[in-house]
Scaffold this motif. Structure first.
Motif, short mmCIF file in Angstrom:
data_model
loop_
_atom_site.label_atom_id
_atom_site.label_comp_id
_atom_site.label_asym_id
_atom_site.label_seq_id
_atom_site.Cartn_x
_atom_site.Cartn_y
_atom_site.Cartn_z
N UNK A 1 0.82 -1.20 0.00
CA UNK A 1 0.00 0.00 0.00
C UNK A 1 0.86 1.26 0.00
N UNK A 2 1.95 1.25 0.77
CA UNK A 2 2.83 2.42 0.84
C UNK A 2 3.48 2.70 -0.51
N UNK A 3 3.88 1.65 -1.21
CA UNK A 3 4.49 1.85 -2.54
C UNK A 3 3.46 2.38 -3.52
N UNK A 4 2.24 1.84 -3.47
CA UNK A 4 1.17 2.31 -4.36
C UNK A 4 0.83 3.77 -4.08
N UNK A 5 0.93 4.18 -2.83
CA UNK A 5 0.64 5.56 -2.44
C UNK A 5 1.86 6.47 -2.58
N UNK A 6 2.94 5.93 -3.15
CA UNK A 6 4.18 6.68 -3.36
C UNK A 6 4.73 7.23 -2.04
N UNK A 7 4.82 6.32 -1.07
CA UNK A 7 5.40 6.65 0.24
C UNK A 7 6.58 5.71 0.48
#
Length: 294
Positions: A70-76
Motif C-alpha cells: 500500500x505504501x508503494x502504491x501511495x508513493x510513500x
C-alpha cells in the motif's frame, strides 16, 4: 476389537490431534487472508488463537507486506523502507528462535523433512516453499521501492534501499536455494542486479524528461533486460505513468526474447502485465460517464 494394545485410546488420541490441527490450520489461513486484505486486527486475533510463535510471526510479516504494498502504491517509499526493515528483523528473529524453518535445511536436507534417517522415509518440507515464496516477495517489494525512488530527488533513501536490499540478498544467497534441484528459487543476486539496472534506467528516464510514448529512449538500454523481473519492473513503472505506448513496445520486446528470458518467473509475469496493459488502455478510452468494466 482393535487387535493392538490400547487400540481405542490410540485411535481416539489420533483423531483428537487431527481435529485440533485442522482447527489450527483454519485459523492460520484466516489470519493470512485477513493480513493480505489489510485487516490487521482481525489477522492478529486469528493468529493469537493458535498457541505457536510461528503463526504470530508469519501474521506480523504478512501484515507488514500488505502495508508495504500500500505504501508503494501511495508513493510513500520512506514508510515502505521502514516496513521492509521490520519484515527482515522479524524474519531473522523467527529463524533464530525456531519459529520459522532454518534455511540451511534447504541445502542440508535437499528441501526434505526427514521422518527417519533413511532418505526414502523423507517428505517434502512445505515450510521451505513458504519461506522461498516469502523471500522472493520481499525482494520484489525492495525492487519496487527502489524503482519508485529512482526518479526522485531523495538519493539518500535510494542508497538506503540499495544497501538494505544488498544486505538481505547476501544473507539469503549463502543458503544456495537456487542451486537445489528439489526447490524452485531465483538467485538473489540476479534479482538484485536486475533491480539495480532498472533503477539506473528509470533514473535516466526521469532525468530525460520521462516523455510519454518515447520508445526510442529504451533502445540503447535493451541489453539491461536480462531477466523477467527487469522487464516487469520497468513495464509496471511505465503503466503507472500511463505510458501505454512505451509499455507496449517493451512487452513486444520481451516476447521477442522469450527464448532467452522466461515469460514468467516468480511474481514477474508477461501475461499478467499484458492483461493490465489491455485493461488500462480500455479504461482510458472509456467516456467519463461510462460504467467501468468488471
Amino acid at each position: 476389537e482393535r487387535r493392538q494394545p490400547l487400540g481405542c485410546a490410540r485411535q481416539h488420541l489420533n483423531a483428537q490431534l487431527a481435529r485440533r490441527r485442522a482447527a489450527q490450520l483454519e485459523h492460520v489461513q484466516l489470519a493470512k487472508i485477513f493480513a493480505r486484505m489489510g485487516y490487521t486486527e482481525a489477522a492478529k486475533q486469528e493468529a493469537n488463537i493458535v498457541p505457536t510463535p510461528s503463526a504470530r510471526m508469519l501474521c506480523r510479516i504478512d501484515c507488514r507486506i500488505t502495508a508495504t504494498q500500500a505504501a508503494i502504491s501511495q508513493r510513500r517509499p520512506e514508510r515502505a523502507v521502514k516496513l521492509l526493515s521490520e519484515v527482515a528483523e522479524i524474519l531473522h528473529r523467527g529463524i533464530d528462535c525456531g519459529a520459522l524453518v532454518d534455511p540451511w535445511n534447504i541445502l542440508g536436507f535437499d528441501g526434505q523433512f526427514s521422518l527417519f534417517p533413511a532418505t526414502e522415509n523423507s517428505v517434502h518440507d512445505h515450510r521451505i516453499d513458504e519461506l522461498i515464496t516469502l523471500m522472493e516477495e520481499v525482494f520484489g517489494l525492495y525492487s519496487r521501492a527502489w524503482a519508485e525512488t529512482a526518479g526522485g530527488d531523495n538519493a539518500e533513501l535510494a542508497e538506503q534501499i540499495a544497501n538494505d536490499y544488498r544486505s538481505l540478498a547476501n544473507w539469503w544467497r549463502q543458503f544456495a536455494a537456487h542451486e537445489v534441484s528439489n526447490v524452485e528459487a531465483i538467485d538473489a543476486f540476479d534479482a538484485y542486479n536486475a533491480a539495480e539496472h532498472v533503477a539506473r534506467a528509470l533514473k535516466l528516464w526521469h532525468a530525460g524528461g520521462a516523455a510519454v510514448g518515447d520508445i526510442s529512449f529504451w533502445a540503447p538500454h535493451a541489453q539491461m533486460f536480462d531477466s523477467a523481473q527487469a522487464y516487469a519492473l520497468v513495464i509496471e513503472a511505465l503503466l503507472d505513468q500511463s505510458d501505454h505506448v512505451a509499455a507496449l513496445g517493451l512487452l513486444v520486446h520481451w516476447l521477442s526474447e522469450a527464448e532467452r528470458v522466461p515469460l514468467e518467473q516468480g511474481d514477474s509475469s508477461f501475461y499478467r502485465l499484458t492483461e493490465r496493459w489491455l485493461l488500462d488502455v480500455r479504461r482510458s478510452d472509456m467516456p467519463g460517464d461510462a460504467e467501468p468494466l468488471a
